[in-house]
Design a protein around this motif. Structure first.
Motif, mmCIF file in Angstrom:
data_model
loop_
_atom_site.group_PDB
_atom_site.id
_atom_site.type_symbol
_atom_site.label_atom_id
_atom_site.label_comp_id
_atom_site.label_asym_id
_atom_site.label_seq_id
_atom_site.Cartn_x
_atom_site.Cartn_y
_atom_site.Cartn_z
ATOM 1 N N PRO A 47 15.645 19.810 5.699
ATOM 2 C CA PRO A 47 16.115 19.631 7.231
ATOM 3 C C PRO A 47 15.766 18.571 7.813
ATOM 4 C CG PRO A 47 14.588 21.592 6.749
ATOM 5 C CD PRO A 47 14.723 20.770 5.416
ATOM 6 N N THR A 48 16.744 18.304 8.679
ATOM 7 C CA THR A 48 16.522 16.870 9.725
ATOM 8 C C THR A 48 15.269 16.930 10.346
ATOM 9 O OG1 THR A 48 18.865 16.847 9.925
ATOM 10 C CG2 THR A 48 17.544 15.548 11.408
ATOM 11 N N GLU A 49 14.942 18.150 10.566
ATOM 12 C CA GLU A 49 13.496 17.889 11.530
ATOM 13 C C GLU A 49 12.414 17.689 10.500
ATOM 14 O OE1 GLU A 49 12.688 19.258 14.898
ATOM 15 O OE2 GLU A 49 14.731 18.304 14.986
ATOM 16 N N LEU A 50 12.426 18.179 9.240
ATOM 17 C CA LEU A 50 11.328 17.796 8.398
ATOM 18 C C LEU A 50 11.525 16.434 8.065
ATOM 19 C CD1 LEU A 50 10.471 19.818 5.069
ATOM 20 C CD2 LEU A 50 10.860 17.201 4.889
ATOM 21 N N ILE A 51 12.686 15.576 7.901
ATOM 22 C CA ILE A 51 12.648 14.163 7.860
ATOM 23 C C ILE A 51 12.137 13.323 8.974
ATOM 24 C CG2 ILE A 51 14.437 12.206 7.532
ATOM 25 C CD1 ILE A 51 14.085 14.343 5.041
ATOM 26 N N TYR A 52 12.371 14.011 10.225
ATOM 27 C CA TYR A 52 11.583 13.168 11.343
ATOM 28 C C TYR A 52 10.101 13.380 11.224
ATOM 29 C CZ TYR A 52 15.448 12.248 14.201
ATOM 30 O OH TYR A 52 16.572 11.342 14.707
ATOM 31 N N ILE A 68 4.940 10.570 9.880
ATOM 32 C CA ILE A 68 3.944 10.593 8.935
ATOM 33 C C ILE A 68 3.977 9.189 8.285
ATOM 34 C CG2 ILE A 68 2.508 11.451 6.999
ATOM 35 C CD1 ILE A 68 3.799 14.298 7.677
ATOM 36 N N TYR A 69 4.924 8.701 7.648
ATOM 37 C CA TYR A 69 4.954 7.342 6.875
ATOM 38 C C TYR A 69 4.861 6.398 7.891
ATOM 39 C CZ TYR A 69 7.038 3.655 4.506
ATOM 40 O OH TYR A 69 7.311 2.276 3.815
ATOM 41 N N GLY A 70 5.435 6.324 9.275
ATOM 42 C CA GLY A 70 5.041 5.369 10.257
ATOM 43 C C GLY A 70 3.544 5.331 10.694
ATOM 44 N N GLU A 71 2.968 6.414 10.784
ATOM 45 C CA GLU A 71 1.633 6.424 11.230
ATOM 46 C C GLU A 71 0.618 6.299 10.301
ATOM 47 O OE1 GLU A 71 0.740 7.250 14.732
ATOM 48 O OE2 GLU A 71 2.789 6.522 15.129
ATOM 49 N N ALA A 72 0.634 6.861 9.157
ATOM 50 C CA ALA A 72 -0.432 6.931 8.299
ATOM 51 C C ALA A 72 0.132 6.606 6.924
ATOM 52 C CB ALA A 72 -0.830 8.384 8.163
ATOM 53 N N ARG A 73 0.974 5.817 6.766
ATOM 54 C CA ARG A 73 1.350 5.264 5.007
ATOM 55 C C ARG A 73 0.183 4.802 4.375
ATOM 56 N NH1 ARG A 73 4.816 2.106 7.924
ATOM 57 N NH2 ARG A 73 4.641 0.058 8.011
ATOM 58 N N GLY A 74 -0.538 4.205 5.086
ATOM 59 C CA GLY A 74 -1.758 3.363 4.111
ATOM 60 C C GLY A 74 -2.874 4.425 3.899
ATOM 61 N N THR A 75 -2.664 5.633 4.238
ATOM 62 C CA THR A 75 -4.118 6.653 4.161
ATOM 63 C C THR A 75 -3.691 7.438 3.059
ATOM 64 O OG1 THR A 75 -2.906 8.186 5.544
ATOM 65 C CG2 THR A 75 -4.297 6.583 6.799
ATOM 66 N N ASN A 131 7.208 8.770 -0.678
ATOM 67 C CA ASN A 131 7.455 10.069 -1.264
ATOM 68 C C ASN A 131 6.181 11.056 -1.004
ATOM 69 O OD1 ASN A 131 9.863 9.779 -2.655
ATOM 70 N ND2 ASN A 131 8.763 8.608 -4.331
ATOM 71 N N ASP A 132 4.999 10.267 -0.815
ATOM 72 C CA ASP A 132 3.919 11.050 -0.565
ATOM 73 C C ASP A 132 3.736 11.368 0.830
ATOM 74 O OD1 ASP A 132 1.139 12.037 -1.298
ATOM 75 O OD2 ASP A 132 0.247 10.292 -0.001
ATOM 76 N N SER A 133 4.525 10.855 1.963
ATOM 77 C CA SER A 133 4.588 11.124 3.155
ATOM 78 C C SER A 133 5.653 12.305 3.075
ATOM 79 C CB SER A 133 5.208 9.949 4.143
ATOM 80 O OG SER A 133 4.266 9.130 4.197
ATOM 81 N N LEU A 134 6.695 12.516 2.471
ATOM 82 C CA LEU A 134 7.649 13.641 2.505
ATOM 83 C C LEU A 134 6.887 14.695 1.623
ATOM 84 C CD1 LEU A 134 10.561 14.187 2.966
ATOM 85 C CD2 LEU A 134 11.254 13.367 0.712
ATOM 86 N N ASP A 135 6.132 14.528 0.681
ATOM 87 C CA ASP A 135 5.513 15.742 0.229
ATOM 88 C C ASP A 135 4.635 16.416 1.227
ATOM 89 O OD1 ASP A 135 6.615 15.433 -2.261
ATOM 90 O OD2 ASP A 135 5.071 14.332 -3.115
ATOM 91 N N ALA A 136 4.006 15.638 1.942
ATOM 92 C CA ALA A 136 2.989 15.916 3.110
ATOM 93 C C ALA A 136 3.539 16.863 4.217
ATOM 94 C CB ALA A 136 2.076 14.981 3.598
ATOM 95 N N ALA A 137 4.748 16.028 4.572
ATOM 96 C CA ALA A 137 5.738 16.862 5.515
ATOM 97 C C ALA A 137 6.060 18.191 5.144
ATOM 98 C CB ALA A 137 6.862 15.977 5.822
ATOM 99 N N ARG A 138 6.497 18.290 3.992
ATOM 100 C CA ARG A 138 7.005 19.585 3.229
ATOM 101 C C ARG A 138 5.764 20.465 3.121
ATOM 102 N NH1 ARG A 138 9.943 16.484 -1.290
ATOM 103 N NH2 ARG A 138 12.098 16.378 -0.517
#
Length: 156
Positions: A7-12, A17-24, A82-89
């Motif tokens: 869903p679009t909401e999941l992508i947001y 998450i990617y923008g805020e925490a991609r290095g964590t 991919n890790d950010s997307l997995d975390a979002a899911r």
């Protein structure tokens, strides 16, 4: 990899998450995701993920003049994306009872804040402005370093 059924909401959520925490680490990304979900559920600055994360002055990664904005729109670090997307899911589809930071709607990185403060103390205070006397720190979930992130509830 984004799937057409996401869903679009999941992508947001994933982009934030990617923008805020991609290095964590993954646990930190999940915790950031839960802080965003907490805002959505409390209708803090909006009632959808898109409204919450793109509300003015809430997440720097969505400010068009922020250097991170373009990276969020077109992630170049595929492993972190991919890790950010997995975390979002994980966050998006989880039961509310599995929330590791109940009530936390805000966070900051003590290490990053210290670096910014050292560079420009007038622009960046030693602690974020949202940390008023009303703010209550929430214990970090397992795997999330207090040097990387600290989470707070009762922020107005």
């Amino acid at each position: 990899m984004t799937v057409k059924t996401d869903p679009t909401e999941l992508i947001y959520l994933a982009k934030t998450i990617y923008g805020e925490a991609r290095g964590t680490n993954h646990e930190s990304k999940v915790a950031v995701g839960w802080s965003i979900r907490n805002r959505v559920e409390r209708k803090f600055r909006g009632s959808t993920y898109k409204e919450v994360v793109t509300a003015p002055w809430q997440y720097d990664a969505w400010l068009k003049n922020d250097p991170n904005y373009r990276e969020v729109q077109h992630p170049s670090n595929k492993a972190a994306w991919n890790d950010s997307l997995d975390a979002a899911r994980e966050v998006y589809y989880a039961a509310s009872a599995s929330n590791p930071i109940p009530g936390a709607t805000h966070y900051y990185s003590p290490d990053a804040q210290a670096q910014l403060h050292k560079k420009d103390p007038k622009m960046y205070p030693a602690v974020p402005r949202f940390l008023t006397l009303d703010a209550i720190q929430v214990p970090n979930p397992s795997g999330v370093s207090e040097h990387d992130l600290k989470f707070y509830k009762n922020v107005r």
